[in-house]
Scaffold this active site. Structure first.
Site, mmCIF file in Angstrom:
data_model
loop_
_atom_site.group_PDB
_atom_site.id
_atom_site.type_symbol
_atom_site.label_atom_id
_atom_site.label_comp_id
_atom_site.label_asym_id
_atom_site.label_seq_id
_atom_site.Cartn_x
_atom_site.Cartn_y
_atom_site.Cartn_z
ATOM 1 N N GLY A 187 0.839 -1.183 0.000
ATOM 2 C CA GLY A 187 0.000 0.000 0.000
ATOM 3 C C GLY A 187 0.876 1.235 0.000
ATOM 4 O O GLY A 187 1.943 1.270 -0.622
ATOM 5 N N GLU A 230 4.953 -3.198 22.729
ATOM 6 C CA GLU A 230 4.396 -1.849 22.862
ATOM 7 C C GLU A 230 2.965 -1.879 23.386
ATOM 8 O O GLU A 230 2.196 -2.790 23.093
ATOM 9 C CB GLU A 230 4.367 -1.162 21.488
ATOM 10 C CG GLU A 230 5.710 -0.886 20.889
ATOM 11 C CD GLU A 230 5.560 -0.298 19.491
ATOM 12 O OE1 GLU A 230 4.945 0.769 19.371
ATOM 13 O OE2 GLU A 230 6.063 -0.910 18.533
ATOM 14 N N HIS A 259 9.348 3.410 17.323
ATOM 15 C CA HIS A 259 8.132 3.621 16.532
ATOM 16 C C HIS A 259 8.093 5.030 15.942
ATOM 17 O O HIS A 259 7.122 5.772 16.110
ATOM 18 C CB HIS A 259 6.888 3.376 17.394
ATOM 19 C CG HIS A 259 5.681 3.006 16.579
ATOM 20 N ND1 HIS A 259 4.894 1.935 16.880
ATOM 21 C CD2 HIS A 259 5.127 3.569 15.476
ATOM 22 C CE1 HIS A 259 3.899 1.849 16.010
ATOM 23 N NE2 HIS A 259 4.030 2.838 15.135
ATOM 24 N N THR A 275 8.849 -1.835 9.959
ATOM 25 C CA THR A 275 8.402 -0.487 10.302
ATOM 26 C C THR A 275 6.882 -0.436 10.341
ATOM 27 O O THR A 275 6.299 0.639 10.296
ATOM 28 C CB THR A 275 8.922 0.539 9.268
ATOM 29 O OG1 THR A 275 8.507 0.127 7.955
ATOM 30 C CG2 THR A 275 10.443 0.641 9.316
ATOM 31 N N ALA A 276 6.245 -1.609 10.427
ATOM 32 C CA ALA A 276 4.787 -1.695 10.360
ATOM 33 C C ALA A 276 4.175 -1.764 11.760
ATOM 34 O O ALA A 276 3.953 -0.741 12.396
ATOM 35 C CB ALA A 276 4.378 -2.881 9.500
ATOM 36 N N ARG A 277 3.946 -2.983 12.249
ATOM 37 C CA ARG A 277 3.375 -3.175 13.571
ATOM 38 C C ARG A 277 4.125 -4.290 14.285
ATOM 39 O O ARG A 277 4.411 -5.342 13.707
ATOM 40 C CB ARG A 277 1.871 -3.517 13.487
ATOM 41 C CG ARG A 277 0.999 -2.342 13.052
ATOM 42 C CD ARG A 277 0.978 -1.261 14.109
ATOM 43 N NE ARG A 277 0.114 -0.133 13.777
ATOM 44 C CZ ARG A 277 0.543 1.045 13.351
ATOM 45 N NH1 ARG A 277 1.829 1.243 13.164
ATOM 46 N NH2 ARG A 277 -0.309 2.023 13.101
ATOM 47 N N ALA A 310 9.293 5.608 12.530
ATOM 48 C CA ALA A 310 9.542 5.554 11.086
ATOM 49 C C ALA A 310 8.733 6.621 10.349
ATOM 50 O O ALA A 310 9.210 7.226 9.396
ATOM 51 C CB ALA A 310 9.215 4.169 10.538
#
Length: 312
Positions: free
Chosen positions: A148, A256, A287, A225-227, A289
């Site tokens: 995406g 987190e 977190h 760098t997502a979740r 990015a």
């Protein structure tokens, strides 16, 4: 229309919404329960990650027409329930996609060139050249899961390198001039680097586990760098110890809190995290990015533009 702002953001957000004729109230300190008691007075609210927006909260928001989330994802919102109440959900992945693409590339190049390790050694008077011999990105195959806004941004950044870029995505026909869409099996057979660009969903939770990692034909590098919930840290550490994963750049961790503002839900530091912080082939960031000076403004502008397009 009345809008309640629950987190501080770039000032253009308030200024431009005021100019458009919206009534804007700010409340950055009240408890969730206190917000629930007055949310029925508002047509919309804007939040980052202060608290989760659940069914109970949405039931109290009887006049709500939209929720603006100043960020890429909507996982802190019960989206299905909000949609069932005809509440417009507005996120801003366009606002920080460039930042995420640059951060992903920075992490990868730092790992390949051992920059964090070398920097620490030189500061301590060590001049170890052979031990810090790097590897080059050219000639490698980079695999992206999720194509995406974020995945496309990273692929665009990779255009200056002589690399093959592959992506796997649940949506069909998302490949473009920067990336070839393939099956997951083909990606796992060819990738030298894996970079995650997926939202937090039931499908992506614990996705990168031991079985997933061992399905890769080559030993590979991991960028996330997502979740954080997408990677099982214990399995990652095991793969690092055995060399299946050659190194990792982690902007997010499974430890987190959902607010993303704190690392651990309690004071106990997991054993796997101890390994990560002492590993020379792991780079960690908090977190951030998508957290740049420019993206703060872009995120706010994206929310304003989408509210304007829908409600003006």
């Amino acid at each position: 229309m009345k809008i309640l702002h629950l987190d501080t953001n770039h000032p253009l957000l308030l200024n431009q919404l005021n100019d458009l004729g919206f009534i804007n109230d700010e409340d950055y300190t009240s408890s969730k329960e206190e917000i629930e008691a007055k949310i029925h007075n508002y047509d919309g609210f804007i939040i980052r990650s202060r608290f989760s927006v659940d069914k109970n909260f949405l039931d109290k928001a009887k006049n709500l027409k939209f929720i603006g989330r100043v960020g890429a994802g909507l996982e802190n919102i019960d989206c299905d329930y909000a949609t069932s109440k005809n509440i417009e959900l507005i996120a801003a992945p366009e606002g920080n996609r460039n930042a995420v693409g640059e951060h992903s590339l920075g992490m990868l190049l730092s790992l390949f060139n051992k920059l964090n390790k070398a920097d620490k050694e030189v500061r301590n008077g060590k001049w170890l050249r052979e031990e810090n011999r790097g590897i080059e990105l050219d000639g490698k195959t980079v695999g992206l899961i999720g194509y995406g806004n974020m995945g496309k941004s990273f692929a665009k950044k990779l255009r200056g390198f002589d690399v093959n870029v592959l992506c796997y995505d649940l949506k069909p026909n998302v490949g473009d001039e920067n990336c070839i869409q393939v099956s997951l099996q083909e990606l796992q057979e060819n990738a030298d680097v894996l970079s995650l660009h997926t939202p937090q969903t039931d499908l992506t939770k614990n996705m990168v586990n031991a079985n997933f990692i061992n399905s890769f034909k080559k030993n590979f590098w991991l960028i996330n760098t997502a979740r954080g919930t997408s990677v099982v840290t214990n399995d990652l550490v095991s793969a690092l110890k055995h060399g299946k994963i050659l190194g990792a750049g982690l902007d997010v961790l499974e430890y987190e809190k959902s607010s993303f503002e704190n690392l651990f839900s309690d004071n106990k530091i997991p054993e796997a995290f101890h390994y990560l912080i002492n590993s020379q082939n792991v780079i960690l960031s908090p977190h951030v990015a998508g957290w740049t000076i420019e993206s703060k403004e872009k995120l706010a502008q994206t929310i304003v533009d989408k509210i304007k397009a829908k409600f003006c």
